[in-house]
Design a protein around this motif. Structure first.
Motif, PDB file in Angstrom:
ATOM      1  N   MET A   1       0.847  -1.185   0.000  1.00  0.00           N
ATOM      2  CA  MET A   1       0.000   0.000   0.000  1.00  0.00           C
ATOM      3  C   MET A   1       0.889   1.244   0.000  1.00  0.00           C
ATOM      4  SD  MET A   1      -1.309  -0.199   3.919  1.00  0.00           S
ATOM      5  CE  MET A   1      -0.136  -0.564   5.216  1.00  0.00           C
ATOM      6  N   PRO A   2       0.405   2.351  -0.502  1.00  0.00           N
ATOM      7  CA  PRO A   2       1.232   3.542  -0.571  1.00  0.00           C
ATOM      8  C   PRO A   2       1.684   4.012   0.807  1.00  0.00           C
ATOM      9  CG  PRO A   2      -0.702   3.762  -1.960  1.00  0.00           C
ATOM     10  CD  PRO A   2      -0.896   2.538  -1.130  1.00  0.00           C
ATOM     11  N   VAL A   3       2.922   4.490   0.869  1.00  0.00           N
ATOM     12  CA  VAL A   3       3.484   5.004   2.112  1.00  0.00           C
ATOM     13  C   VAL A   3       2.919   6.404   2.370  1.00  0.00           C
ATOM     14  CG1 VAL A   3       5.618   5.689   3.267  1.00  0.00           C
ATOM     15  CG2 VAL A   3       5.580   3.662   1.793  1.00  0.00           C
ATOM     16  N   PRO A   4       2.510   6.721   3.609  1.00  0.00           N
ATOM     17  CA  PRO A   4       2.033   8.075   3.915  1.00  0.00           C
ATOM     18  C   PRO A   4       3.072   9.127   3.544  1.00  0.00           C
ATOM     19  CG  PRO A   4       1.522   6.572   5.705  1.00  0.00           C
ATOM     20  CD  PRO A   4       2.398   5.811   4.763  1.00  0.00           C
ATOM     21  N   VAL A   5       2.601  10.237   3.011  1.00  0.00           N
ATOM     22  CA  VAL A   5       3.488  11.306   2.553  1.00  0.00           C
ATOM     23  C   VAL A   5       2.934  12.657   2.991  1.00  0.00           C
ATOM     24  CG1 VAL A   5       4.368  10.057   0.550  1.00  0.00           C
ATOM     25  CG2 VAL A   5       2.281  11.428   0.329  1.00  0.00           C
ATOM     26  N   PHE A   6       3.812  13.653   3.066  1.00  0.00           N
ATOM     27  CA  PHE A   6       3.428  15.045   3.220  1.00  0.00           C
ATOM     28  C   PHE A   6       3.365  15.671   1.833  1.00  0.00           C
ATOM     29  CE2 PHE A   6       5.021  14.027   7.360  1.00  0.00           C
ATOM     30  CZ  PHE A   6       4.365  14.858   8.256  1.00  0.00           C
ATOM     31  N   LEU A   7       2.275  16.377   1.544  1.00  0.00           N
ATOM     32  CA  LEU A   7       2.131  17.084   0.278  1.00  0.00           C
ATOM     33  C   LEU A   7       2.026  18.566   0.606  1.00  0.00           C
ATOM     34  CD1 LEU A   7      -0.477  14.754  -1.487  1.00  0.00           C
ATOM     35  CD2 LEU A   7       2.018  14.695  -1.673  1.00  0.00           C
ATOM     36  N   CYS A   8       3.002  19.348   0.167  1.00  0.00           N
ATOM     37  CA  CYS A   8       3.111  20.743   0.602  1.00  0.00           C
ATOM     38  C   CYS A   8       2.975  21.701  -0.569  1.00  0.00           C
ATOM     39  CB  CYS A   8       4.457  20.970   1.290  1.00  0.00           C
ATOM     40  SG  CYS A   8       4.722  19.910   2.739  1.00  0.00           S
ATOM     41  N   LEU A 107       3.945  -3.134   1.008  1.00  0.00           N
ATOM     42  CA  LEU A 107       4.608  -1.898   1.415  1.00  0.00           C
ATOM     43  C   LEU A 107       5.257  -1.176   0.242  1.00  0.00           C
ATOM     44  CD1 LEU A 107       6.239  -2.981   4.804  1.00  0.00           C
ATOM     45  CD2 LEU A 107       4.080  -1.796   4.424  1.00  0.00           C
ATOM     46  N   SER A 108       5.511  -1.901  -0.841  1.00  0.00           N
ATOM     47  CA  SER A 108       6.135  -1.271  -2.003  1.00  0.00           C
ATOM     48  C   SER A 108       5.160  -1.098  -3.161  1.00  0.00           C
ATOM     49  CB  SER A 108       7.341  -2.100  -2.472  1.00  0.00           C
ATOM     50  OG  SER A 108       6.936  -3.404  -2.876  1.00  0.00           O
ATOM     51  N   ALA A 109       3.923  -1.545  -2.986  1.00  0.00           N
ATOM     52  CA  ALA A 109       2.951  -1.482  -4.078  1.00  0.00           C
ATOM     53  C   ALA A 109       2.415  -0.065  -4.246  1.00  0.00           C
ATOM     54  CB  ALA A 109       1.790  -2.439  -3.797  1.00  0.00           C
ATOM     55  N   ILE A 110       2.108   0.294  -5.474  1.00  0.00           N
ATOM     56  CA  ILE A 110       1.457   1.569  -5.762  1.00  0.00           C
ATOM     57  C   ILE A 110       0.206   1.279  -6.583  1.00  0.00           C
ATOM     58  CG2 ILE A 110       3.510   3.013  -5.612  1.00  0.00           C
ATOM     59  CD1 ILE A 110       3.767   2.840  -8.628  1.00  0.00           C
ATOM     60  N   PRO A 111      -0.855   2.064  -6.398  1.00  0.00           N
ATOM     61  CA  PRO A 111      -2.120   1.764  -7.064  1.00  0.00           C
ATOM     62  C   PRO A 111      -2.105   2.152  -8.538  1.00  0.00           C
ATOM     63  CG  PRO A 111      -2.320   3.767  -5.788  1.00  0.00           C
ATOM     64  CD  PRO A 111      -0.963   3.221  -5.487  1.00  0.00           C
ATOM     65  N   ASP A 112      -3.001   1.547  -9.293  1.00  0.00           N
ATOM     66  CA  ASP A 112      -3.214   1.887 -10.702  1.00  0.00           C
ATOM     67  C   ASP A 112      -4.398   2.834 -10.872  1.00  0.00           C
ATOM     68  OD1 ASP A 112      -1.305   0.005 -12.319  1.00  0.00           O
ATOM     69  OD2 ASP A 112      -2.192  -1.258 -10.765  1.00  0.00           O
ATOM     70  N   ALA A 113      -5.242   2.917  -9.873  1.00  0.00           N
ATOM     71  CA  ALA A 113      -6.385   3.834  -9.889  1.00  0.00           C
ATOM     72  C   ALA A 113      -6.739   4.157  -8.447  1.00  0.00           C
ATOM     73  CB  ALA A 113      -7.572   3.220 -10.609  1.00  0.00           C
ATOM     74  N   THR A 114      -7.345   5.324  -8.248  1.00  0.00           N
ATOM     75  CA  THR A 114      -7.737   5.719  -6.901  1.00  0.00           C
ATOM     76  C   THR A 114      -8.887   6.699  -6.977  1.00  0.00           C
ATOM     77  OG1 THR A 114      -6.898   6.536  -4.758  1.00  0.00           O
ATOM     78  CG2 THR A 114      -6.149   7.690  -6.747  1.00  0.00           C
TER      79      THR A 114
END
Length: 230
Positions: A1-8, A107-114
């Protein structure tokens, strides 16, 4: 699942939602609540504790990535938003199609749609341009960091302000599911579904960047109410 991030950005910072945001979120939600008729917004500390707990449980299950929306000028928490309906298309084709979790290391996967949803802002933050820049940050992350093929949004079909604001972002109406679910008022409601595709993103990004650069006066009508409700 995507790792939490800060978007500034210039006016807003999206922080990974945690328990430390509970009191500030409750205070933001306690302002004038007259604009929340179609939007699920917690009321009071206990409700906000459940709200954050549920959001973090969805994150742990790989279904969502929730944020606290923070005004950059003074660090005030003014609302919340999230990526939800994370969908992964790797691996064997399944039929019938349905949202699926990641294949391999989650932990390393990223989604194709959201989907972007669960968005609400305090009264004082509405009409300030914060929502537009927050959407720009989230869409940029989805399309340019994750490389998704589509981002979806939805709104109660009766919520014309939210629908107009979503369309003003550049999203395309895919249709209305009639008698789709129950609304917050208990009435059976339709749901309007929107999307932005990866090939549409450059034009959408250009429009959003121009609006953010122009300042909040260009956002006032579209942002005068919470912009997205599930």
């Amino acid at each position: 699942m995507p790792v939490p991030v800060f978007l500034c950005g210039r006016t807003v910072r999206l922080e990974p939602l945690t328990e430390r945001h509970i009191e500030a979120l409750a205070a933001a939600a306690a302002e004038d609540r007259s604009s929340y008729a179609f939007t699920p917004v917690p009321h009071g500390i206990e409700a906000t504790e459940r709200y954050v707990s549920d959001a973090l449980a969805a994150q742990a299950a790989g279904r969502a990535l929730p944020f606290a929306t923070v005004r950059a000028s003074d660090g005030l928490v003014v609302g919340s938003t999230r990526f939800t309906e994370l969908d992964y298309w790797q691996g064997p084709v399944i039929w019938p199609p349905a949202p699926r979790g990641p294949v391999g290391d989650p932990l390393s996967a990223i989604p194709d749609a959201t989907e972007i949803g669960g968005t609400w802002l305090s009264t004082r933050a509405q009409g300030t341009g914060i929502n537009t820049e927050a959407k720009l940050l989230m869409l940029r992350h989805a399309f340019e960091t994750w490389g998704v093929r589509r981002v979806s949004m939805r709104a109660d079909a009766r919520n014309m302000r939210s629908r107009a604001a979503i369309e003003h972002l550049g999203a395309v109406l895919e249709g209305v599911h009639r008698n789709h679910t129950r609304g917050l008022d208990g009435m059976v409601r339709g749901t309007a579904f929107y999307s932005i595709l990866d090939e549409e993103w450059p034009a959408v990004r250009s429009g959003l960047e121009q609006r953010v650069a122009a300042g909040p006066r260009t956002h006032h009508v579209a942002e005068s109410r919470p912009l997205i409700s599930a």
